[in-house]
Motif scaffolding. Structure first.
Motif, short mmCIF file in Angstrom:
data_model
loop_
_atom_site.label_atom_id
_atom_site.label_comp_id
_atom_site.label_asym_id
_atom_site.label_seq_id
_atom_site.Cartn_x
_atom_site.Cartn_y
_atom_site.Cartn_z
N PHE A 99 -72.08 -6.48 66.34
CA PHE A 99 -71.40 -7.13 65.22
C PHE A 99 -71.43 -8.65 65.32
CE2 PHE A 99 -67.53 -8.85 63.32
CZ PHE A 99 -67.56 -8.32 62.04
N SER A 100 -71.20 -9.18 66.51
CA SER A 100 -70.99 -10.61 66.68
C SER A 100 -72.20 -11.47 66.32
CB SER A 100 -70.55 -10.92 68.11
OG SER A 100 -71.55 -10.54 69.03
N ILE A 101 -73.39 -10.91 66.29
CA ILE A 101 -74.59 -11.68 65.99
C ILE A 101 -75.06 -11.51 64.54
CG2 ILE A 101 -75.31 -11.58 68.40
CD1 ILE A 101 -77.52 -9.63 67.54
N ARG A 117 -72.58 -15.67 62.04
CA ARG A 117 -72.15 -15.45 63.42
C ARG A 117 -71.44 -16.67 63.98
NH1 ARG A 117 -77.55 -14.96 67.06
NH2 ARG A 117 -76.01 -15.30 68.73
N ARG A 167 -63.55 -13.13 60.04
CA ARG A 167 -64.06 -12.07 60.89
C ARG A 167 -63.35 -12.08 62.22
NH1 ARG A 167 -70.26 -12.90 61.31
NH2 ARG A 167 -70.11 -11.17 62.83
N ASP A 168 -63.23 -10.91 62.81
CA ASP A 168 -62.64 -10.74 64.12
C ASP A 168 -63.66 -9.98 64.95
OD1 ASP A 168 -61.22 -10.12 66.42
OD2 ASP A 168 -59.36 -9.69 65.36
N ASN A 169 -64.42 -10.70 65.76
CA ASN A 169 -65.49 -10.07 66.53
C ASN A 169 -64.96 -9.09 67.58
OD1 ASN A 169 -67.42 -11.43 65.07
ND2 ASN A 169 -67.75 -13.02 66.62
N ALA A 170 -63.75 -9.34 68.06
CA ALA A 170 -63.16 -8.43 69.04
C ALA A 170 -62.86 -7.07 68.43
CB ALA A 170 -61.90 -9.04 69.64
N ASN A 193 -64.62 -6.00 65.62
CA ASN A 193 -65.78 -5.63 64.79
C ASN A 193 -65.39 -5.44 63.33
OD1 ASN A 193 -67.31 -5.69 67.12
ND2 ASN A 193 -67.98 -3.55 67.01
#
Length: 117
Positions: free
Chosen positions: A29-31, A53, A71-74, A76
């Motif tokens: 998700f983070s990229i 990203r 967005r919250d990468n932790a 997803n």
């Protein structure tokens, strides 16, 4: 497998607010650049907002000052906070994931937003 699941849609009166969520799984998700698109009956799907990203954000002119993408990468998860909703915002809202420079391009099933006058 890749999965994007939108939630938070519903019926709201004009001037009200909704917060959409898109929970992602099955990819890094983070990229990915994440985006929200919408499609009203009889109209083409259109961009609402995107967030890269690195956190760079672009909004469609018709939502600037009213909607906020985050967005919250932790978790997803990508969000769309929608304020000051108008009847013309009525549409199915779709979550999108795209990796820059790659063919990866994923879509959720959509969540319906209806704004009454």
């Amino acid at each position: 497998q890749v999965q994007l699941v939108e939630s938070g849609g519903g019926l709201v009166q004009s001037g009200g607010s909704l917060r959409l969520s898109c929970a992602a799984s099955g990819f890094i998700f983070s990229i990915y650049t994440m985006g929200w698109y919408r499609q009203a009956p009889g109209k083409q799907r259109e961009l609402v907002a995107i967030i890269t990203r690195g956190g760079r954000i672009n909004y469609a002119d018709f939502v600037k000052g009213r909607f906020t993408i985050s967005r919250d990468n932790a978790k997803n998860t990508v969000y769309l906070q929608m304020n000051s909703l108008k009847p013309e915002d009525t549409a199915v809202y779709y979550c999108n994931a795209k990796r820059a420079g790659w063919s990866d391009n994923y879509w959720g099933q959509g969540t319906k937003v209806t704004v009454s006058s």
